[in-house]
Design an enzyme around this catalytic site. Structure first.
Site, PDB file in Angstrom:
ATOM      1  N   ASP A 101       6.409   4.534  -4.251  1.00 21.16           N
ATOM      2  CA  ASP A 101       5.713   3.677  -4.301  1.00 21.16           C
ATOM      3  C   ASP A 101       5.940   3.820  -2.294  1.00 21.16           C
ATOM      4  O   ASP A 101       5.143   2.760  -1.698  1.00 21.16           O
ATOM      5  CB  ASP A 101       6.458   2.226  -4.820  1.00 21.16           C
ATOM      6  CG  ASP A 101       6.095   2.541  -6.382  1.00 21.16           C
ATOM      7  OD1 ASP A 101       6.135   1.136  -6.668  1.00 21.16           O
ATOM      8  OD2 ASP A 101       7.626   2.780  -6.881  1.00 21.16           O
TER       9      ASP A 101
ATOM     10  N   GLU B 105      -1.222  -3.384   1.001  1.00 22.31           N
ATOM     11  CA  GLU B 105      -2.317  -3.354  -0.553  1.00 22.31           C
ATOM     12  C   GLU B 105      -2.743  -4.370  -0.772  1.00 22.31           C
ATOM     13  O   GLU B 105      -2.070  -5.349  -1.576  1.00 22.31           O
ATOM     14  CB  GLU B 105      -1.876  -1.907  -1.658  1.00 22.31           C
ATOM     15  CG  GLU B 105      -2.436  -2.024  -2.367  1.00 22.31           C
ATOM     16  CD  GLU B 105      -2.014  -0.888  -3.097  1.00 22.31           C
ATOM     17  OE1 GLU B 105      -2.256  -0.098  -3.392  1.00 22.31           O
ATOM     18  OE2 GLU B 105      -1.767  -1.497  -4.735  1.00 22.31           O
TER      19      GLU B 105
ATOM     20  N   ASP C  11       3.803  -1.323  -0.166  1.00 17.06           N
ATOM     21  CA  ASP C  11       2.854  -1.471  -1.861  1.00 17.06           C
ATOM     22  C   ASP C  11       3.957  -2.328  -2.102  1.00 17.06           C
ATOM     23  O   ASP C  11       5.076  -1.709  -2.905  1.00 17.06           O
ATOM     24  CB  ASP C  11       3.942   0.109  -1.710  1.00 17.06           C
ATOM     25  CG  ASP C  11       2.993   0.105  -3.403  1.00 17.06           C
ATOM     26  OD1 ASP C  11       1.381   0.231  -3.416  1.00 17.06           O
ATOM     27  OD2 ASP C  11       2.780   0.686  -4.394  1.00 17.06           O
TER      28      ASP C  11
END
EC number: 3.1.21.10
Length: 204
Positions: A141, A68, A7
């Site tokens: 996260d 991501e 992430d």
């Protein structure tokens, strides 16, 4: 299949490793966050992110990396930092020849919770349940990184089949293309449109 989910972020870059296959129980191998100081120079922060990701790659040897996909946001400064961290993550994987997959936030949420509009609390709760953890990983996260890895494990088989089908379609289409290498082009029929013939001293 062992996947490192990332992430991306400059201040906190979530990382998580999940192992398993679609349709079977999944196992968390590790989870954490690579942190950098907001007071440091941008170049130094990117180097810190790179070193942190490299350490995870060295320690866990994933077969795939899931990152991501970055979308534009109202806060340009934030999205720029996220995009830069994402590029570093992809570079680290590419340098080792590890396949990289990009997943949108809505794809990850839908894969893990069944809803593309789930909030972070719902994602964390489902990650905890799917990986049989005692509590949701902190900060968010870290949970998002695990969700990315889970998403890729579940979506990869379908994506691979789709890519194979597209490749097969392109190959078969190329072999049937008129005039392609080794393939004779269409022959013209006398008198057909685009041809001429002579009749008694004049051209028809």
């Amino acid at each position: 299949m062992r996947v490192l989910g990332i992430d991306p972020g400059l201040t906190r870059c979530g990382v998580g490793v999940v192992e398993g296959v679609a349709g079977r129980p999944l196992t968390m191998i590790g989870v954490g966050v690579v942190r950098t100081s907001s007071d440091a120079e941008l170049g130094d922060r990117l180097v810190a992110v790179e070193r942190g990701i490299e350490q995870w790659l060295d320690e866990h040897s994933p077969g795939y990396v899931a990152v991501e996909r970055v979308f534009a946001q109202h806060n340009v400064r934030t999205v720029m930092g996220t995009a830069q961290a994402s590029a570093v993550a992809m570079l680290c994987a590419a340098r080792r020849g590890i396949p990289v997959a990009l997943h949108t936030p809505s794809e990850v949420k839908a894969a893990v919770t069944g809803s593309g509009r789930a909030d972070k609390a719902q994602v964390g709760a489902m990650v905890t349940r799917l990986l049989r953890l005692d509590a949701p990983p902190k900060p968010a996260d870290a949970a998002d990184a695990l969700a990315l890895a889970i998403c890729h494990i579940w979506r990869a088989p379908a994506q691979n089949r789709l890519q194979q089908a597209v490749a097969a379609h392109r190959t078969s289409g190329a072999s049937r293309t008129p005039g392609a290498a080794g393939t004779p082009g269409p022959s013209r029929t006398p008198g057909a449109p685009g041809t001429s013939r002579t009749l008694k001293g004049r051209t028809a």
